[in-house]
Design an enzyme around this catalytic site. Sequence first.
Site, PDB file in Angstrom:
ATOM      1  N   HIS A 137       0.712  -1.221  -0.074  1.00  0.00           N
ATOM      2  CA  HIS A 137      -0.037   0.117  -0.003  1.00  0.00           C
ATOM      3  C   HIS A 137       0.925   1.294   0.141  1.00  0.00           C
ATOM      4  CE1 HIS A 137      -3.272  -2.558   2.199  1.00  0.00           C
ATOM      5  NE2 HIS A 137      -3.493  -2.398   0.884  1.00  0.00           N
TER       6      HIS A 137
ATOM      7  N   LYS B 277     -16.526  -5.882   6.117  1.00  0.00           N
ATOM      8  CA  LYS B 277     -15.721  -7.018   6.515  1.00  0.00           C
ATOM      9  C   LYS B 277     -15.629  -6.594   8.226  1.00  0.00           C
ATOM     10  CE  LYS B 277     -12.879  -6.611   2.465  1.00  0.00           C
ATOM     11  NZ  LYS B 277     -11.477  -6.129   2.360  1.00  0.00           N
TER      12      LYS B 277
ATOM     13  N   ARG C 271      -2.394  -6.476  -8.262  1.00  0.00           N
ATOM     14  CA  ARG C 271      -1.305  -7.574  -7.904  1.00  0.00           C
ATOM     15  C   ARG C 271      -1.169  -8.627  -9.097  1.00  0.00           C
ATOM     16  NH1 ARG C 271      -3.446  -8.002  -1.984  1.00  0.00           N
ATOM     17  NH2 ARG C 271      -5.094  -7.527  -3.496  1.00  0.00           N
TER      18      ARG C 271
ATOM     19  N   SER D 291      -3.531  -7.838   2.957  1.00  0.00           N
ATOM     20  CA  SER D 291      -3.810  -7.735   4.369  1.00  0.00           C
ATOM     21  C   SER D 291      -4.192  -9.068   4.953  1.00  0.00           C
ATOM     22  CB  SER D 291      -4.532  -6.498   4.499  1.00  0.00           C
ATOM     23  OG  SER D 291      -4.116  -5.306   3.918  1.00  0.00           O
TER      24      SER D 291
HETATM   25  P1  ADP Z   1      -9.985  -3.148  -0.366  1.00  0.00           P
HETATM   26  O1  ADP Z   1     -10.715  -3.376   0.965  1.00  0.00           O
HETATM   27  O2  ADP Z   1     -10.874  -1.778  -0.917  1.00  0.00           O
HETATM   28  O3  ADP Z   1      -9.712  -4.003  -1.260  1.00  0.00           O
HETATM   29  P2  ADP Z   1      -7.374  -3.018   0.588  1.00  0.00           P
HETATM   30  O4  ADP Z   1      -6.991  -2.193   1.691  1.00  0.00           O
HETATM   31  O5  ADP Z   1      -7.379  -4.486   0.620  1.00  0.00           O
HETATM   32  O6  ADP Z   1      -8.803  -2.552   0.211  1.00  0.00           O
HETATM   33  O7  ADP Z   1      -6.765  -2.576  -0.874  1.00  0.00           O
HETATM   34  C1  ADP Z   1      -6.483  -1.451  -1.370  1.00  0.00           C
HETATM   35  C2  ADP Z   1      -6.019  -1.040  -2.537  1.00  0.00           C
HETATM   36  O8  ADP Z   1      -4.598  -1.642  -2.639  1.00  0.00           O
HETATM   37  C3  ADP Z   1      -6.455  -1.959  -3.892  1.00  0.00           C
HETATM   38  O9  ADP Z   1      -6.567  -1.348  -4.886  1.00  0.00           O
HETATM   39  C4  ADP Z   1      -5.563  -3.261  -3.835  1.00  0.00           C
HETATM   40  O10 ADP Z   1      -5.520  -3.700  -4.850  1.00  0.00           O
HETATM   41  C5  ADP Z   1      -4.242  -2.566  -3.334  1.00  0.00           C
HETATM   42  N1  ADP Z   1      -3.308  -3.376  -2.854  1.00  0.00           N
HETATM   43  C6  ADP Z   1      -3.240  -4.257  -1.824  1.00  0.00           C
HETATM   44  N2  ADP Z   1      -2.184  -4.824  -1.429  1.00  0.00           N
HETATM   45  C7  ADP Z   1      -1.452  -4.376  -2.615  1.00  0.00           C
HETATM   46  C8  ADP Z   1      -0.009  -4.698  -2.612  1.00  0.00           C
HETATM   47  N3  ADP Z   1       0.702  -5.572  -2.079  1.00  0.00           N
HETATM   48  N4  ADP Z   1       0.756  -4.180  -3.812  1.00  0.00           N
HETATM   49  C9  ADP Z   1       0.020  -3.272  -4.507  1.00  0.00           C
HETATM   50  N5  ADP Z   1      -1.358  -2.841  -4.393  1.00  0.00           N
HETATM   51  C10 ADP Z   1      -1.840  -3.520  -3.448  1.00  0.00           C
END
Ligand code: ADP
Length: 164
Positions: free
Chosen positions: A18, A42, A95, A133
Site C-alpha cells: 500500500h 468486513k 497484483r 492484508s
Molecule cells: P479493499 O478492501 O478496498 O480491497 P485493500 O486495503 O485491501 O482495500 O486494498 C486497497 C488497494 O490497494 C487495492 O487497490 C488493492 O488492490 C491495493 N493493494 C493491496 N495490496 C497491495 C500490494 N501488496 N501491492 C499493491 N497494491 C496493493
Amino acid sequence: MKTKAIFAGSFDPFTLGHLDIAKRAARFFDEVTIAISTNTSKETLFTPEERFEYIQTIIEEAESSKNIHVILHTSGLTVELAEEQGAQAMVRGLRSVKDMEYEMDIASMNKTQNENVETVFLMADEKYRFISSSMIKEIAQFDGDITGMVPTLIATKMKEKFQK
Ligand code: ADP
C-alpha cells in the site's frame, strides 16, 4: 489545476505494498489522499481510529510523502469522496489478473456513478505483489514473520493485538 487522487481501501492493516502505491502515485499527482474506509462490511482487526493513527505516523515518517494526506472515509461512495475532495482520479493497485478482473468491475461501476472521475491502476511492485492484508493477518495471528511486508509500526501493533 492541481492534480489530485484518492487512494481508498480498508488498509487493515496497511502494508508496504500500500505504501509503495501511495508513494508512486505521489510522484505524478500533486496530492494523494489515502482514504481509510470505515463502511466496510468486513470485520476489521484494527479500528478506523487505530488505522488512521498508524497510517498517519507512517506517512509522516516516510520519505517523499509531503503531498500525501490521510483521512477517514466514514460514509458514502468513493467517487463522491473524490468529487468532494476535488480529485480527478482514484488510484488502485493491481497484483494479479484476479485483482484486475475485480478492479475492472469496480472501475466500470464507478464510471456509471461519476464519469468525470478516472480510475488509475498501478502495477504492484514485484517485491510486494504477493502481499495482502488478509494473509498478513493470518501469518501474524500464528506468530509468523511479517518483516519486510508491513511497516515496523504495523508489525509492532499486530504483535500487541495478537498477544492480548
Ligand atoms: P479493499 O478492501 O478496498 O480491497 P485493500 O486495503 O485491501 O482495500 O486494498 C486497497 C488497494 O490497494 C487495492 O487497490 C488493492 O488492490 C491495493 N493493494 C493491496 N495490496 C497491495 C500490494 N501488496 N501491492 C499493491 N497494491 C496493493
